[in-house]
Design a protein around this motif. Structure first.
Motif, PDB file in Angstrom:
ATOM      1  N   UNK A 192       0.830  -1.206   0.000  1.00  0.00           N
ATOM      2  CA  UNK A 192       0.000   0.000   0.000  1.00  0.00           C
ATOM      3  C   UNK A 192       0.872   1.268   0.000  1.00  0.00           C
ATOM      4  N   UNK A 193       1.874   1.306   0.873  1.00  0.00           N
ATOM      5  CA  UNK A 193       2.717   2.494   0.984  1.00  0.00           C
ATOM      6  C   UNK A 193       3.615   2.664  -0.228  1.00  0.00           C
ATOM      7  N   UNK A 194       4.070   1.567  -0.785  1.00  0.00           N
ATOM      8  CA  UNK A 194       4.895   1.623  -2.007  1.00  0.00           C
ATOM      9  C   UNK A 194       4.121   2.321  -3.120  1.00  0.00           C
ATOM     10  N   UNK A 195       2.859   1.933  -3.306  1.00  0.00           N
ATOM     11  CA  UNK A 195       2.036   2.525  -4.353  1.00  0.00           C
ATOM     12  C   UNK A 195       1.718   3.989  -4.038  1.00  0.00           C
ATOM     13  N   UNK A 199       3.014   7.155  -6.239  1.00  0.00           N
ATOM     14  CA  UNK A 199       2.045   8.058  -6.867  1.00  0.00           C
ATOM     15  C   UNK A 199       2.295   9.502  -6.462  1.00  0.00           C
ATOM     16  N   UNK A 200       2.598   9.707  -5.177  1.00  0.00           N
ATOM     17  CA  UNK A 200       2.821  11.069  -4.687  1.00  0.00           C
ATOM     18  C   UNK A 200       4.066  11.692  -5.302  1.00  0.00           C
ATOM     19  N   UNK A 201       5.022  10.870  -5.699  1.00  0.00           N
ATOM     20  CA  UNK A 201       6.257  11.388  -6.283  1.00  0.00           C
ATOM     21  C   UNK A 201       6.074  11.860  -7.723  1.00  0.00           C
ATOM     22  N   UNK A 202       4.989  11.447  -8.368  1.00  0.00           N
ATOM     23  CA  UNK A 202       4.735  11.890  -9.731  1.00  0.00           C
ATOM     24  C   UNK A 202       5.782  11.429 -10.719  1.00  0.00           C
TER      25      UNK A 202
END
Length: 334
Positions: A192-195, A199-202
């Protein structure tokens, strides 16, 4: 709480059994790294503060708190105390004048290579890399980011973790009623945190991201490494994926990558690593352990370490058992 003198005496007793911590690093006649059991001891520093404990607790994560960690610069002692090993439990027992049981096992022959050696896996590029890469890696590389580190503490409820685990676990087995074994809470949460972090890093969809996960070999090797063994038995798993696949596919995709990568670091892999490190790595002068290089894991990758099985609740210096929460530590630099 016990006096500082009692804690110091307990440390002396504990070091009499855990003699490696009281020794010094050096090299033998072959130039191989060794620990000299010379009983030079460790530095014991007393500190005080003029306030009550409840005025400081709980200590919130911050760069200021990180500066309280002992510095490793120009330090010759081998032990920098953090709550991470059975040594702390033994120290606590010794401070309370109790027997330090079980005593540590110092026998390294349990990791002797096989005869003949069997290199079943490729360890170049994983546990060992070219010495040239080490030269290109500045010694102060990780230290240069200390002021940029953002410490963020997150608490996940049991209800959230339960639902996350159910969502991450595989569906029914080929349409039968029997279910595949669900992924662990650790695997589900890391997925979950990997995804979410990716995603937050763009990041670009064609970029590759991996997670460096420490894998404890004590329960994976056959025969199992005794609980009393005093030493390291950790290798790493590296689940990896293209960013677009990681974000496009549902959560079970990431959980499966993590589960399979960890599962591959099994008894055979550990035995292969021991054989390679003994017979190959020491003869190939251009290879160095990646543990000496990967001091910081940078974007687009992550590192995750689990403290779930450390014996925090057994740690008692005389002021009753420490109340400690479970920890899952992520390291990243944006």
């Amino acid at each position: 709480m016990p006096t500082n003198a009692a804690i110091e005496l307990g440390l002396q007793k504990a070091l009499s059994e855990y003699r490696e911590w009281a020794g010094r690093l050096g090299e033998d006649e072959k130039g191989d790294p060794v620990i000299f059991l010379n009983d030079k001891g460790v530095k014991f520093v007393e500190a005080s503060v003029d306030c009550k404990l409840d005025q400081l607790m709980p200590l919130k994560p911050s760069p200021v708190l990180l500066r309280l960690h002992p510095s490793l610069k120009d330090v010759e002692e081998l032990v920098q105390v953090q709550l991470t090993s059975n040594f702390l439990v033994a120290w606590g027992k010794a401070s309370r004048c109790l027997d330090m049981s079980p005593l540590p096992l110092h026998d390294r022959t349990i990791f002797n290579p096989r005869k003949p050696p069997n290199f079943e896996f490729e360890h170049r590029g994983a546990e060992f890399k070219s010495k040239k890469l080490l030269k290109d890696y500045p010694n102060n590389y990780a230290d240069s980011f200390v002021d940029d580190i953002v410490v963020h503490k997150v608490h996940f409820t049991l209800d959230f973790l339960s639902k996350l685990k159910a969502r991450a676990s595989p569906p029914s087995n080929n349409g039968n009623n029997l279910q595949n074994k669900p992924y662990s809470t650790f695997e589900s949460l890391v997925a979950h945190l990997w995804r979410a972090i990716t995603k937050a890093r763009g990041l670009s969809g064609f970029e590759t991201t991996h997670v460096r996960i420490s894998v404890n070999g004590r329960m994976r090797m056959s025969p199992r490494v005794p609980t009393e063994y005093f030493g390291n038995s950790v290798l790493w798993a590296f689940p990896r994926a293209r960013v677009k696949d990681l974000l496009r596919e549902p959560l079970p995709y990431a959980a499966k990558l993590i589960h399979e990568a960890i599962a591959k670091v099994n008894n055979s892999y550990f035995k292969s690593f021991i054989d390679f490190a003994t017979h190959k790595a020491e003869k190939e002068e251009d290879l160095v352990p990646t543990a000496e290089m990967n001091k910081s894991v940078l974007c687009p990758n992550l590192e995750v370490d689990s403290w779930l099985r450390f014996p925090f609740y057994d740690l008692d210096f005389g002021g009753e058992v420490l109340i400690y929460s479970r920890h899952l530590i992520f390291q990243q630099k944006e």
